[in-house]
Each structure stands twice: as structure tokens, then as C-alpha cells.
Design an enzyme around this catalytic site. Sequence first.
Site, mmCIF file in Angstrom:
data_model
loop_
_atom_site.group_PDB
_atom_site.id
_atom_site.type_symbol
_atom_site.label_atom_id
_atom_site.label_comp_id
_atom_site.label_asym_id
_atom_site.label_seq_id
_atom_site.Cartn_x
_atom_site.Cartn_y
_atom_site.Cartn_z
ATOM 1 N N ASP A 149 0.832 -1.205 0.000
ATOM 2 C CA ASP A 149 0.000 0.000 0.000
ATOM 3 C C ASP A 149 0.867 1.257 0.000
ATOM 4 O O ASP A 149 1.990 1.231 -0.505
ATOM 5 C CB ASP A 149 -0.948 -0.018 1.203
ATOM 6 C CG ASP A 149 -2.304 0.598 0.884
ATOM 7 O OD1 ASP A 149 -2.371 1.831 0.777
ATOM 8 O OD2 ASP A 149 -3.284 -0.150 0.729
ATOM 9 N N HIS A 215 -3.959 6.062 3.200
ATOM 10 C CA HIS A 215 -4.620 4.843 2.743
ATOM 11 C C HIS A 215 -4.022 3.598 3.391
ATOM 12 O O HIS A 215 -4.732 2.737 3.928
ATOM 13 C CB HIS A 215 -4.509 4.779 1.223
ATOM 14 C CG HIS A 215 -5.335 3.734 0.562
ATOM 15 N ND1 HIS A 215 -4.914 2.442 0.401
ATOM 16 C CD2 HIS A 215 -6.565 3.790 -0.009
ATOM 17 C CE1 HIS A 215 -5.837 1.749 -0.241
ATOM 18 N NE2 HIS A 215 -6.857 2.546 -0.513
ATOM 19 N N SER A 552 -11.167 -0.879 -1.103
ATOM 20 C CA SER A 552 -9.917 -0.830 -0.334
ATOM 21 C C SER A 552 -10.159 -1.121 1.138
ATOM 22 O O SER A 552 -9.312 -1.705 1.813
ATOM 23 C CB SER A 552 -9.274 0.550 -0.447
ATOM 24 O OG SER A 552 -8.589 0.715 -1.660
#
Length: 778
Positions: A149, A215, A552
Site C-alpha cells: 500500500d 490509505h 480498499s
Amino acid sequence: MKALITFIFSLTSLFFSFSLFTETGGAAAEKDGVYIVYMGAAASSKGSLRDDHAQLLSSLLTRKKNALVHNYKYGFSGFAAILSEEEAHSIAKRPGVVSVFPDPVLELHTTRSWDFLKYQTSVEVESNPNSDSNSTSQDSDGAIIGILDTGIWPESESFNDKAMGPVPSRWNGTCAREQDFNASNCNKKIIGARSYDVDQRSIIKYHSPRDMIGHGTHVASTAGGSEVQGVSYYGLAAGTAKGGSPGSRIAMYAVCSPHNGCSGSSILAAFDDAISDGVDVLSLSLGAPSFLKPELANDPIALGAFHAVQHGIIVVCSAGNAGPTPGSVVNAAPWIVTVAASTIDRDFESDVVLGGNKVIKGEGINFADIQKTPTYPIIYAKSAKKSGADENDARNCNPDSMDQGIIKGKIVVCDNEDSLYAPSEKKDEVKKLGGIGVVLIDDESRTVASTFGIFPMTVISSKDAAKVLSYINSTKNPVATILPTTSPTKYKPAPNIAYFSSRGPSTIPKNILKPDIAAPGVNILAAWIGNDTVEAPEGKEPPLYNVISGTSMACPHVSGIAATVKSRNPKWSPSAIRSAIMTTAIQINNLKASITNEKGTAATPYDLGAGEVSTTGPLQPGLVYETTTIDYLNFLCYNGYDISTIKNITNNIPDGFTCPKESSIDLISNINYPSIAISNFNEKAGRKVNRTLTNVAGDDKTEDAKTVYTVSIDAPAGLDVRVVPDKLQFTKNGDKSSYQVSFSAVNPLKNDVFGSITWSNGKYKVRSPFAVSSKNDD
């Protein structure tokens, strides 16, 4: 698809676009690019190079000294290098090379959710109080979750290592030493952190596992974050934050940067390192855009995942955010667990109050400080059309379409029927013109909370919009206000499949039902980075926890559950864990009715796969479908790869294996997968598929090991489904038993049809969904 709906989606559109290869600086950029040279299986797990790999690399570096970007040698063989198109074509012809392709830049697919899942589990499955997937007591030293990520924010309390034992001795990874990240940032929770450069010649570089986007931190804490009490998003969604497997360890592989995106070459490098490092689960909340799906041999995620699974690592990926378009699902290789996104029973409600105190329910997160009584003039944006502007632009609140004199001091009702401008851009336009609030009309994003900061804004449905517009048109001086957000729970119905969640049927590969499973991916509260990426209410510090949505967010829910299953059953294969997750999935919502999609109609396996993931069911599935190496090799054969190419791809080929003489796409339906997908169905010929189940219900000494399962079939009208035999007997743990399913019909199928096959012994239910289509999609 509608404009991106959350902050992280905005980041995705800003930083992560798909390109054929990563651009490089200088004059060479016009003709050179980064290419991935994939050579299949590695020589060994110790990092030695195959002879053909070493020879090819040596030849390249002799000609172009600084060409090498990444070298793959642990889990598989190959490298990424700066090449001309002519050089790439030449290398592709060399012995031992499976494929050469331009380095793609992939995109990101972007608390209460675990409590909701546990409640849902109790509705469908008899819960074992000693089998709580959020408990650390039975996790021993915990599974190791590798996450590919944007990096991690190690100071987050979600990554504290209180009460955790020593780092497992089997761990071979490392903690990066960079300017803003060093070994002291790792602990007994974050046990590894790596980062990757796409191209040494890139003008803008960011080389660190420290997350500067948020994220990766959000994903990591959702999968394996420690329990943290008393967290919220500025008072909203207050409660206890925790990951799906709090006892697990986290290894972060930062493959995405704010400026250079998520390059395929970096993703492959991370797969290669993770295999050597010793992770148990790999979680990827990213993928290719749905409109540009690469072939398997050119797909860095599919290739890396194949080798990871061959090394006993379960790989979990997000399905993509291109829904509800049919056929938009990505990360669909059969060795990947593909996750769709669903809602939970918590809402972020920001209501509109009209004159006469009529309340219209809205969705969105805002911290506006305006009067709670309806005292502000409200207008429909179309009536504020600027002279010479397009009426459609005006009613959609697009830039340079509305008259400032009319907008100033008013709440503005905007349509959201085009995809030219994001809701945030409409908000900014109204704000620039002096408007004091926005009511956006959008049926899809009404179900997902966007964050609007301190500006009064909310989203309402078209049904409720008719009431608002009727009020505006029937009143001389219409007034309204927008209330600040609240976060009520026990919202019904839930779960629903999120409108943005990518849908089946899969296009690559054929005859594999994707997505596999659904999990919470809407309005998920999890750890965030300690900087100013989010607009904070006046006088407040940046949030330590943030609410965002996307597949996600769904992916790490399943990764966490997979980690718990792995820690309890360390000898289970990746396919056994996937089967346990799929066959114990939930099909009903909190109204005890069928789970629905964004339109309120019953969701199909193209929407949610096998169903909503259960937290407890996968720990005791009874039986599992083990997809073997032979299944995956046959899959490659059926996809048209010849035996010499397959031998290059993997060194795990049983002696004497050759591709079947009869080899076609349709035969993919026959690999031992926990679901069944049939395309090109011919009602006259019918279709038969075989499956094999393995008993995992306890050890040889328990009564569970000796049991008989009986089949039940849920088939749609017009399709005849028969299972032979209709009873399966198991005498001990590890026993295998096979059955055949026959599909036939009298008349041609007009649409894709769905059903399920369930085996039960009175204690366990082992359910497999199926999809049958008569359309020719070769």
C-alpha cells in the site's frame, strides 16, 4: 461511474492514473520506459539467480549500466529495467522469458464494522463464544499480514504492541532506515517496513515506508490493528477501534507514493520480498482500472500472487471501485481472494430541515456551525442560471454557470447527474459565489458519506429531492437549514452492496465466479496519519482516525479474518482458508431478508460473491474445497498457455504433468473452486462439473470426523440442477469425497441465472453459489 465519493477517492484520481509505462526524466524519456521482464519460477528461496536470468541481466547491465530498477529472485525470477521498445521486444524472444511488458501504474481502491459483522454472524451461524475473531488469546504469536500500500504511520495507537509476545523467529524481514523512518519505528506489532523506488531517474522521489497519504495506515489498522478504546472522527462513530486480527503482526510494503503511483514493478518487488520475509497473508487494496485489465502474463498482481500462493501465502485483493457496471471486477485470478464492498449498520446522517420543520434525511459528514432552525433561503440551482450559461450546467452547480447575485446567502440544491465535476467541486463553486450550504441530489452517493469539512453540505435521494423542490416551488420565501452530522447505529437494512463496488461476471479469467466475498467497505473508521490531509473543524487538530469508503476498506476486513483462520489452523493451505471464508458466508441482512444491491433488489453472486463474510464461520467450516496445484496448472492450460511456458512459470509441477488434450476455456468451470461459474451454456448439451470436498471438522478422535453430509439445491426456474451422489460420507479428518453437478434446461436461458448447492450434516453448512450464462463471452 459517479464522481469519486470520498477523500481517498479524490487522492486516487489525483495521484494514481493508469499508464502504459512509468515516464522517466531527461531526453531518453521519449523512447525509453520501465519494462518488467518476467521469467517465472525462481532458482531457489535463498535469492540465487537462475542461469538464464543471470546471463540476461549481465548482458543488459554491460550495455546499460544504470538500467536496472528491480531484481526479482526469491519468490520468482526476472527484473524491471529501463529499456527501449526495441530492446523489450528483443528480450521477450530470449529463452526462459515468459513475458515482457511496460510497467503499469495501478490505482488504489478506495471500529463499528467488526461489531456489526459479529452481530450478523450471530444471525446466521451458531456462534462459538470461544471463537471470537477479534480475540488475541488463541492467536499464539499471531499470523503475519503483509500489506502492499502507501505505507504506514507507526505512531498511531492502533499499532501499539502492548501485551504482544516476541517477534516470531520465522520472520526474515527488515525495518527500513530512512530520513523519516528507522528501526525504532518498528515494534512487536509493526515487524517489517520496506519501500520501493520505481525509477532512480524520476524527478520527484519519495522513498520511505512512512505513509503520507493515509490509505495504507487505514488499511493496516483495519486488518490487524490493536484494540484502542475511545476513538472517533471528531466525535462521530465513537467507540473502540480494532483490526480483524489484533494478535497478528503487520509488515508494510510501501509500493505507492504520492507522486509516482503504485508501479507494477514495485508491486512485484514487494511480492518477491514478502515471500522471502515469511508473511502468512498478503493484502492488496489496489489494482488495474476495470477498462484496461491486463492479461495474466502481464498482470503484476496476478503473477506475484501466483507465486505467493505457491509458497503457502493467502492473497486477498479488492475487487475495484468501478461498480455497478457489469463485468468491472478486477484482481480476478483464481488464486486470489477477491473482495466486494458492503455497507454496515452505522449511518452518517446530516438532515435538511425545511420551513415548517419538515425533516429530510441526508447523508454526509459536515461540522457546520449554522442555525439549527430553518432560517436560510433555499433555491434550486437551475433558477440561478447565469446569462448565457447552459441550464444543465447550472442545475448541476458546475463552475461558471450560476449567478453570484442569486446564489449569495442561500442554501443551493444541486443535481449530480454528470460526472464532469466531483461533489467537492460543486461545493467549492457554491461557496465561492457566497452560498452558505449545498443539498446535493444523488441516489448513489446518498448511501456513502462524503466528507465536506466545515461547510454545510449533505446528499439526499431523488425521491426526497422531489419533496424539497415541491416545497421550494410552492412557497414564496422557502427557507431551510442543514444540520451537523450524527452517526446513528442499527441502521436498516444492512448490509447492502455499495454502488461503487465492482461487479462480475469476470472477464479474465472465464468461468471463475468473481468477486468471491463481500465485506464492510462503506464509512469505515480506522487509523489515519498525523498531518493535515483532512480538513479539520476550526480549532481542532488533524484527526488520528478517519472515515473513508471503498473496496480498499473491504479487502483488509477479509485479510484480518484470513489471518485469524491461519493462526488457528497453521497447516491449512491458502485455498482451504479461502474456501472456509466463502462457504460460511452470510446471505441475509439485519432485517432477516436477502442482502440487496444499491437498487434495493436482491444481490446476485456477481454483486457479493458467496455473501457477506462471517467472523466466526471460517474458523469451523466443516468441509473445504482445496484448489490444488494441478487445478491452477490446468487453468493455465485452459487459458491457452503451452506446457513449456507453464514450466517456466512454476517449478512446482508434478512429474509427468502435461496439458490435457482437450483444453478449452469452458473447462475452467471444472477446477476445484468453492463456487461454480458456467458460460456459453448450451441447454441441449447441458454441462457437468466436478468438485471434491475435504473434511476438516476436528481431529481423528472427535465425533465430527465421522459424519454424513446431505445436499440441498437452490435452483432458479428453468434450470435443472442435479447432484450425484446426494450424500457424502467422511470417516476421518482429511478424508476427501467428490460429487458431480449436472446443469440442464429445456429452453435457452434469457439472462444469467444464479443458485447454490449446500452440504450439511446438521452442524455445519457448506454453501457454494453458482452462476450460469448462455452468452458467448469468449
